[in-house]
Design an enzyme around this catalytic site. Structure first.
Site, PDB file in Angstrom:
ATOM      1  N   ASN A 121       4.016   6.394  -6.679  1.00  0.00           N
ATOM      2  CA  ASN A 121       2.686   6.887  -6.871  1.00  0.00           C
ATOM      3  C   ASN A 121       2.563   8.200  -6.998  1.00  0.00           C
ATOM      4  O   ASN A 121       2.717   9.063  -5.945  1.00  0.00           O
ATOM      5  CB  ASN A 121       1.549   6.346  -5.594  1.00  0.00           C
ATOM      6  CG  ASN A 121       0.317   6.695  -6.037  1.00  0.00           C
ATOM      7  OD1 ASN A 121       0.072   7.121  -6.934  1.00  0.00           O
ATOM      8  ND2 ASN A 121      -0.341   6.348  -5.362  1.00  0.00           N
ATOM      9  N   LEU A 162      -5.226   7.287   0.326  1.00  0.00           N
ATOM     10  CA  LEU A 162      -3.931   6.837   0.887  1.00  0.00           C
ATOM     11  C   LEU A 162      -3.843   6.740   2.345  1.00  0.00           C
ATOM     12  O   LEU A 162      -2.923   7.126   2.990  1.00  0.00           O
ATOM     13  CB  LEU A 162      -2.849   7.914   0.444  1.00  0.00           C
ATOM     14  CG  LEU A 162      -2.989   8.173  -1.043  1.00  0.00           C
ATOM     15  CD1 LEU A 162      -2.222   9.491  -1.550  1.00  0.00           C
ATOM     16  CD2 LEU A 162      -2.263   7.022  -1.728  1.00  0.00           C
ATOM     17  N   LYS A 164       0.896  -1.018  -0.004  1.00  0.00           N
ATOM     18  CA  LYS A 164      -0.028   0.049  -0.025  1.00  0.00           C
ATOM     19  C   LYS A 164       0.796   1.426   0.186  1.00  0.00           C
ATOM     20  O   LYS A 164       2.048   1.281   0.636  1.00  0.00           O
ATOM     21  CB  LYS A 164      -0.821   0.019   1.340  1.00  0.00           C
ATOM     22  CG  LYS A 164      -1.635   1.123   1.534  1.00  0.00           C
ATOM     23  CD  LYS A 164      -2.909   1.382   0.761  1.00  0.00           C
ATOM     24  CE  LYS A 164      -3.610   2.769   0.551  1.00  0.00           C
ATOM     25  NZ  LYS A 164      -4.357   2.878  -0.420  1.00  0.00           N
ATOM     26  N   CYS A 210      -0.644  11.801  -6.398  1.00  0.00           N
ATOM     27  CA  CYS A 210      -1.073  12.726  -5.060  1.00  0.00           C
ATOM     28  C   CYS A 210      -1.131  14.007  -5.308  1.00  0.00           C
ATOM     29  O   CYS A 210      -0.305  14.513  -6.213  1.00  0.00           O
ATOM     30  CB  CYS A 210       0.036  12.188  -4.193  1.00  0.00           C
ATOM     31  SG  CYS A 210       0.451  10.486  -4.168  1.00  0.00           S
ATOM     32  N   GLY A 222      -4.257  -3.175 -14.554  1.00  0.00           N
ATOM     33  CA  GLY A 222      -5.512  -2.728 -15.128  1.00  0.00           C
ATOM     34  C   GLY A 222      -6.645  -3.539 -15.542  1.00  0.00           C
ATOM     35  O   GLY A 222      -6.527  -4.088 -16.741  1.00  0.00           O
ATOM     36  N   ILE A 248      -1.482   1.140 -15.669  1.00  0.00           N
ATOM     37  CA  ILE A 248      -1.780   2.205 -15.334  1.00  0.00           C
ATOM     38  C   ILE A 248      -2.302   2.353 -13.805  1.00  0.00           C
ATOM     39  O   ILE A 248      -2.898   1.384 -13.118  1.00  0.00           O
ATOM     40  CB  ILE A 248      -3.104   3.035 -15.969  1.00  0.00           C
ATOM     41  CG1 ILE A 248      -4.039   1.849 -16.168  1.00  0.00           C
ATOM     42  CG2 ILE A 248      -2.324   3.336 -17.523  1.00  0.00           C
ATOM     43  CD1 ILE A 248      -5.314   2.471 -16.999  1.00  0.00           C
TER      44      ILE A 248
HETATM   45  C1  LIG Z   1      -8.885  -0.419  -3.034  1.00  0.00           C
HETATM   46  C2  LIG Z   1      -7.982   0.233  -3.937  1.00  0.00           C
HETATM   47  C3  LIG Z   1      -6.840   0.795  -3.341  1.00  0.00           C
HETATM   48  C4  LIG Z   1      -5.763   1.501  -4.007  1.00  0.00           C
HETATM   49  N1  LIG Z   1      -4.535   2.233  -3.447  1.00  0.00           N
HETATM   50  C5  LIG Z   1      -3.716   2.381  -4.088  1.00  0.00           C
HETATM   51  C6  LIG Z   1      -2.323   2.806  -3.461  1.00  0.00           C
HETATM   52  O1  LIG Z   1      -2.577   3.121  -2.342  1.00  0.00           O
HETATM   53  N2  LIG Z   1      -1.506   3.372  -4.361  1.00  0.00           N
HETATM   54  C7  LIG Z   1      -1.459   3.295  -5.659  1.00  0.00           C
HETATM   55  O2  LIG Z   1      -0.477   3.149  -6.280  1.00  0.00           O
HETATM   56  N3  LIG Z   1      -2.625   2.597  -6.253  1.00  0.00           N
HETATM   57  C8  LIG Z   1      -3.542   2.103  -5.637  1.00  0.00           C
HETATM   58  N4  LIG Z   1      -4.521   1.585  -6.285  1.00  0.00           N
HETATM   59  C9  LIG Z   1      -4.503   1.476  -7.757  1.00  0.00           C
HETATM   60  C10 LIG Z   1      -4.107  -0.293  -7.992  1.00  0.00           C
HETATM   61  O3  LIG Z   1      -2.752  -0.377  -7.584  1.00  0.00           O
HETATM   62  C11 LIG Z   1      -4.089  -0.309  -9.535  1.00  0.00           C
HETATM   63  O4  LIG Z   1      -3.338   0.395 -10.308  1.00  0.00           O
HETATM   64  C12 LIG Z   1      -5.544  -0.041  -9.976  1.00  0.00           C
HETATM   65  O5  LIG Z   1      -6.833  -0.558  -9.451  1.00  0.00           O
HETATM   66  C13 LIG Z   1      -5.826  -0.798 -11.534  1.00  0.00           C
HETATM   67  O6  LIG Z   1      -5.396  -1.999 -11.399  1.00  0.00           O
HETATM   68  P1  LIG Z   1      -6.811  -3.223 -11.364  1.00  0.00           P
HETATM   69  O7  LIG Z   1      -7.841  -2.707 -12.401  1.00  0.00           O
HETATM   70  O8  LIG Z   1      -6.265  -4.527 -11.468  1.00  0.00           O
HETATM   71  O9  LIG Z   1      -7.503  -2.977 -10.017  1.00  0.00           O
HETATM   72  C14 LIG Z   1      -5.604   1.144  -5.436  1.00  0.00           C
HETATM   73  C15 LIG Z   1      -6.800   0.437  -6.019  1.00  0.00           C
HETATM   74  C16 LIG Z   1      -7.806  -0.104  -5.361  1.00  0.00           C
HETATM   75  C17 LIG Z   1      -8.954  -0.807  -6.031  1.00  0.00           C
END
Ligand SMILES: Cc1cc2nc3c(=O)[nH]c(=O)nc-3n(C[C@H](O)[C@H](O)[C@H](O)COP(=O)(O)O)c2cc1C
Length: 305
Positions: free
Chosen positions: A129, A75, A47, A132, A245, A193
């Protein structure tokens, strides 16, 4: 044993297979450990960590959408110090690659976090990340501003010799320009992404379903967009890409590699099937057997137009 080499390289970072768990969807590994064997994965991304602990946004922070979900967690995290004290001991015992994701409100905070975490041997790479808000520039999101992404890469690069991955936002007109600036400033790879900005309203109350009004859209709904972004970067910039993604199964993972990803991350799928990572690795291995791919790395960017 099939004899297929599943290992991949993302710049100088070597992974035993291309499957990583995405930031924010598995906490610090401990949240998912009882449901899957983390040691079989290519790696996990933590995270997003900030210098100080963050509570995140008030609820409701998540809602389901057609073929996806919206989240505005904001975050929330334990901060780097607690992470080192309380989370690293567990992560140290796992036989998998640990990538630390960092979020910050200023360039100085990105650098400071990296410096503190850099001494931890267990951390093998950093993922930054950039989605932000920059508090010093009135809340402008770093990831949407090419100069900021360049400066963050340049400054964090000076703070660590470990592989440096910049996680790109899709909410920009031309993502390959951002990948290019990362390459020029010394980044080792890009992740593409992060989530797309979306919203959802309840038609009875006429209120937003999540308190923050907008959130990040993830899941299968974003897969075609993510694939197009990975392909755009692959065709324009010579930098390793981690594809993210909407990956739900091994076919999606293979598709990302074909369009240009050296490795992939799984996010939303972890909430549906926490063992998906291992099932995807098995499926990818069978695909390689069937199509006589001896080294899975051969798939990266092997598309035909
Ligand atoms: C509940 C949740 C929390 C997320 N928290 C972060 C985060 O703290 N930092 C980050 O870089 N991306 C975060 N993401 C983005 C994911 O790492 C990822 O880039 C995004 O969900 C797309 O991938 P997916 O379609 O497989 O979920 C979060 C996504 C979700 C669903």
């Amino acid at each position: 044993m099939s004899g297929i080499d599943l290992s991949v390289k993302v710049g100088s970072l070597k992974l035993k297979n291309p499957i990583l768990l995405a930031s924010g969807t598995v906490g610090y590994g401990n949240e998912i450990a009882q449901f899957t064997d983390l040691s079989k994965l290519g790696g996990i991304v933590t995270k997003s960590l900030s210098l100080k602990p963050r509570k995140g946004n008030p609820p409701q922070r998540i809602t389901e959408t057609p073929s996806g979900m919206l989240n505005a967690i904001g975050l929330a995290n334990v901060g780097v110090e607690v992470f080192i004290k309380e989370k690293i001991p567990f992560l140290k015992k796992l036989n998998t690659t640990l990538i630390c994701n960092i979020a910050a409100s200023s360039i100085e905070e990105y650098v400071e976090c990296t410096k503190i975490l850099n001494d931890e041997e267990t951390i093998q790479a950093f993922e930054i990340n950039v989605s932000c808000p920059n508090v010093k520039e009135g809340g402008l999101v770093f990831g949407n501003d090419i100069k900021s992404v360049g400066r963050i890469t340049e400054q964090v690069r000076k703070a660590t010799n470990k592989p440096l991955i910049i996680k790109l936002s899709p909410n920009v007109p031309k993502i390959s320009d951002f990948a290019e600036v990362v390459m020029k400033e010394g980044g080792d790879a890009v992740s593409a992404i992060n989530t797309l900005v979306g919203t959802s309203f309840d038609i009875k109350t006429r209120r937003p379903k999540i308190k923050n009004i907008t959130g990040g859209l993830s899941g299968p709904a974003i897969k075609p967009i993510a694939l197009a972004k990975v392909l755009e970067i692959k065709r324009n910039v010579d930098i390793p890409i981690i594809g993210i993604g909407g990956i739900m199964d091994w076919k999606d993972a293979i598709e990302f590699m074909i369009v240009g990803a050296s490795a992939v991350q799984l996010g939303t799928v972890n909430f549906i099937n926490p063992n998906a990572g291992i099932e995807i690795i098995d499926g990818m291995e069978s695909y390689c057997e069937q199509y006589s791919v001896n080294r899975i790395e051969e798939l990266t960017g092997s598309f035909q137009l």
